[in-house]
Write a protein that holds these residues in place. Structure first.
Motif, mmCIF file in Angstrom:
data_model
loop_
_atom_site.group_PDB
_atom_site.id
_atom_site.type_symbol
_atom_site.label_atom_id
_atom_site.label_comp_id
_atom_site.label_asym_id
_atom_site.label_seq_id
_atom_site.Cartn_x
_atom_site.Cartn_y
_atom_site.Cartn_z
ATOM 1 N N ASP A 209 0.815 -1.232 0.012
ATOM 2 C CA ASP A 209 -0.059 0.024 0.195
ATOM 3 C C ASP A 209 0.748 1.234 -0.062
ATOM 4 N N PRO A 210 0.932 1.976 -0.819
ATOM 5 C CA PRO A 210 1.653 3.299 -1.080
ATOM 6 C C PRO A 210 1.392 4.119 0.078
ATOM 7 N N LEU A 211 0.408 3.938 0.959
ATOM 8 C CA LEU A 211 -0.066 4.954 2.081
ATOM 9 C C LEU A 211 0.219 3.940 3.374
ATOM 10 N N HIS A 212 1.000 2.856 3.185
ATOM 11 C CA HIS A 212 1.056 2.307 4.306
ATOM 12 C C HIS A 212 1.551 2.794 5.736
ATOM 13 N N ASP A 213 2.758 3.680 5.819
ATOM 14 C CA ASP A 213 3.204 4.382 6.798
ATOM 15 C C ASP A 213 2.349 5.143 7.493
ATOM 16 N N LEU A 214 1.400 6.085 6.418
ATOM 17 C CA LEU A 214 0.606 7.046 7.007
ATOM 18 C C LEU A 214 -0.472 6.211 7.779
ATOM 19 N N LYS A 215 -1.049 5.239 6.795
ATOM 20 C CA LYS A 215 -2.173 4.293 7.557
ATOM 21 C C LYS A 215 -1.595 3.589 8.786
ATOM 22 N N MET A 216 -0.524 3.181 8.875
ATOM 23 C CA MET A 216 -0.006 2.574 10.034
ATOM 24 C C MET A 216 -0.349 3.284 11.454
ATOM 25 N N GLU A 217 0.192 4.608 11.222
ATOM 26 C CA GLU A 217 0.142 5.637 12.397
ATOM 27 C C GLU A 217 -1.286 5.726 12.975
ATOM 28 N N PHE A 218 -2.222 5.675 11.874
ATOM 29 C CA PHE A 218 -3.659 5.906 12.299
ATOM 30 C C PHE A 218 -4.293 4.353 12.591
ATOM 31 N N TRP A 219 -3.791 3.377 11.817
ATOM 32 C CA TRP A 219 -4.277 2.096 12.570
ATOM 33 C C TRP A 219 -4.006 1.712 13.553
ATOM 34 N N THR A 220 -2.765 2.168 14.212
ATOM 35 C CA THR A 220 -2.231 1.614 15.529
ATOM 36 C C THR A 220 -2.550 2.704 16.712
ATOM 37 N N ARG A 221 -2.890 3.962 16.117
ATOM 38 C CA ARG A 221 -3.312 4.695 17.308
ATOM 39 C C ARG A 221 -4.498 4.420 18.184
ATOM 40 N N SER A 222 -4.116 4.530 19.566
ATOM 41 C CA SER A 222 -4.766 4.202 20.808
ATOM 42 C C SER A 222 -4.499 2.728 21.129
#
Length: 610
Positions: free
Chosen positions: A309-322
């Motif tokens: 996913d080209p947005l992997h790192d951005l999504k990772m931050e949101f995905w693991t938030r909390s």
């Protein structure tokens, strides 16, 4: 060896001699399933504080382990039909008072089910140390000698009947947890090895798991084994209720309705998914629906980020938030709200990350980079976090959580930045109401900067494009999950009609019931995704026509094309004909209808600005 009849006579005589009362009841032992066992599917309560009697199948014609309680006479409603005095109960405190129990109590062991452990310890210790001289010996005599209906004791051949089911993982986890507890206790109390081996420890664990009652005695919360009361088999809706009566100083069972002479007297083990019935009691319910039509059968689906996913790192931050961590396996255990106020529980799994080939997982099989605020990725050994959601045929909290996670996975960069990041400083805020189809090239910028705290909070569609992508991901996840099974749902339905190859109350049949229930849930969500995509395509066409012509699309609709309102009307009027579950209909009408109204409002605003 004494006969089975003598064994039960001694048991009842022991209870009566010690003050028990059950004048209208009798125990029956069944040589074949036809003799009396049946099952159908109160509120969910904590694992250690629930009563879970078991229904054992016959091991042989010589000594059956299938038994039940029947009415000797007609029993009226609100009748106390059983009283078991306190002295006949085995409680947690009795286990704690044993030498092994004291060693455990004063240790810092992290055990799987501490209350169960203390009951097990007393059962094993008393049987070994006191033998036939034990006060509880008549009770021990009637306990099942084997528990081969319990999946933790199934053979490899029997476990193969569950191929594709997530229950296999739970069975493995249960066996592993029991073994860990046994060896951990042996370290602080080596004498446990003299009392039982691992197989005997496992037998005691499942006896207690399937039979204990969560009680309040003299204001103190505890668990107990209650002889005779644990013989009642399961049926829903419940026909009896039980409690510990402090005034009587005994455990009581009271009827909630009339019970005719000769009829079996049932208890309800609660509203539970079949995987809990099978894992903890050794049976599965063929029709596990409640009176209101709700079916608690559930299946977990796992979602994770794709490595490419080209947005992997951005999504990772949101995905693991909390979540508090970037690695590991996240288990979103959701429960239907009850009168006790039980709500959704989100916890970190005790297990290590699941293997890359997993049930319906949309996740990479290789390692990925840890989350950063950059859209570029780098090599790393971090394991992508996986979120597991237990879903059932209902539009409940778990369904809303599933859709929220899907919308996160489906985000493009403008959508992700709009929902995941607050507008601060010079950052451009994007209001969620502007994530519309009206600009096919991307998102309109604006002010407001509305955003979500975590990927679990997206309870409404982000945009038409995003919702379509989310439904496609859903269908892909479900398709992968269904591909794990060796048979189809249609084949399972056909197999269950064949009682010759799938005998009633056999492990083979219960396994088939379990996997059939899982597939029914998966097919429900496949139909949900397919139906939603059909509705979204109509909305997309209407919005495109409104953009091209202006005004309300229904005025310019080609008569040969079905409009959104017509489609929803047909769903609502012909629900039985179309076979759509009401939760799907309501989602399309309400959630997707709201999205459509928002999109049309944006069209009108755009026209006004021209």
């Amino acid at each position: 060896m004494p006969s089975s009849d003598d064994k039960f006579e001694r048991f009842e005589a022991w209870l009566l001699e010690n003050g028990a009362q059950f004048p209208t009841l009798e125990l029956r032992e069944y040589n074949t399933p036809k003799d009396g066992i049946s099952s159908s599917s109160t509120d969910q309560i904590d694992e250690e504080e629930k009563k879970e009697p078991t229904k054992e199948r016959a091991e042989s014609q010589e000594e059956s382990e299938m038994r039940g309680v029947h009415a000797k006479t007609h029993i009226s409603p609100n009748t106390i039909c059983m009283v078991i005095p306190r002295k006949c109960l085995i409680t947690v405190e009795m286990g704690q008072a044993t030498p092994i129990g004291q060693a455990i109590f004063h240790s810092d062991l992290d055990l799987d089910a501490p209350k169960h452990i203390y009951l097990m310890v007393f059962l094993l210790w008393d049987r070994k140390v006191n033998g036939s001289a034990s006060f509880f010996h008549p009770y021990y005599e009637i306990l099942p000698r084997t528990l081969k209906n319990m999946p933790v004791f199934w053979s490899r051949e029997e476990l193969a009947y569950l191929e594709g089911s997530y229950l296999l993982e739970q069975i493995s986890d249960r066996n592993e947890a029991i073994a860990e507890d046994y060896f951990a206790i042996c370290k602080v109390a080596p004498e446990l090895k003299e009392i039982c081996n691992l197989d005997e420890f496992k037998w005691a664990r499942m006896c207690v798991c399937s039979r204990n009652f969560g009680l309040q005695i003299d204001g103190h919360r505890t668990s107990a084994l209650v002889p005779h009361a644990d013989m009642l088999n399961h049926y829903r809706p419940r026909e009896t209720k039980w409690t510990f009566d402090d005034e009587r100083q005994g455990f009581t069972i009271t009827t909630l309705q009339s019970i005719p002479i000769g009829a079996q007297v049932y208890d309800s083990y609660g509203q539970k998914c079949n995987h809990r019935f099978l894992l903890n009691y050794g049976f599965a319910v063929e029709d596990n629906h409640e009176l209101d039509g709700f079916c608690p059968n559930e299946v977990p689906v796992e979602l994770g980020l794709l490595q490419n996913d080209p947005l992997h790192d951005l999504k990772m931050e949101f995905w693991t938030r909390s979540d508090g961590s970037l690695g590991g396996s996240y288990d979103c255990n959701t429960y239907r709200p009850t009168a006790m106020g039980k709500q959704q529980v989100v916890k970190t799994s005790r297990r290590m990350p699941a293997p890359s080939v997993s049930r319906g997982r949309l996740a990479p099989s290789t390692t990925t980079a840890p989350a950063t605020n950059s859209t570029t990725s780098s090599a790393t050994t971090s394991t992508p976090p996986v979120k597991r959601v237990r879903i059932c045929v209902s539009n409940n909290e778990s369904t809303r959580l599933l859709f929220s996670l899907l919308r996160t996975l489906a985000c493009n960069e403008p959508e992700l930045r709009a929902i995941a990041m607050p507008a601060t400083g010079d950052a451009v805020g994007v209001n969620r109401s502007l994530l519309s189809l009206t600009d096919h090239r991307g998102l309109k910028s604006g002010v407001g900067g509305a955003y979500y705290r975590s990927c679990r909070d997206i309870r409404h569609p982000i945009s038409l494009r995003n919702e379509q992508a989310a439904m496609r991901i859903l269908m892909e996840v479900i398709d992968r999950a269904l591909s794990m099974y060796p048979t189809t749902l249609a084949q399972d339905v056909s197999d269950l009609l064949d009682e010759g190859n799938y005998p009633r109350f056999s492990n083979k049949r219960h396994a088939k019931i379990q996997v059939k229930g899982e597939k029914e849930v998966l097919h429900h969500f496949m139909q949900w995704g397919r139906t939603a995509l059909g509705v979204l395509s109509v909305i997309e066409r209407e919005i495109s026509e409104a953009l091209r012509i202006g005004g309300h699309p229904s005025k310019y609709e080609n008569n040969k094309k079905v409009s959104f309102d017509e489609m929803i009307h047909q769903m609502e009027e012909d629900e039985d004909f179309t076979g759509l579950h009401h939760t799907i209909v309501r989602h399309c009408a309400d959630v997707l209808g709201s999205l459509r109204r928002e999109e049309l409002k944006n069209v009108r605003k755009q026209k006004e600005q021209l």
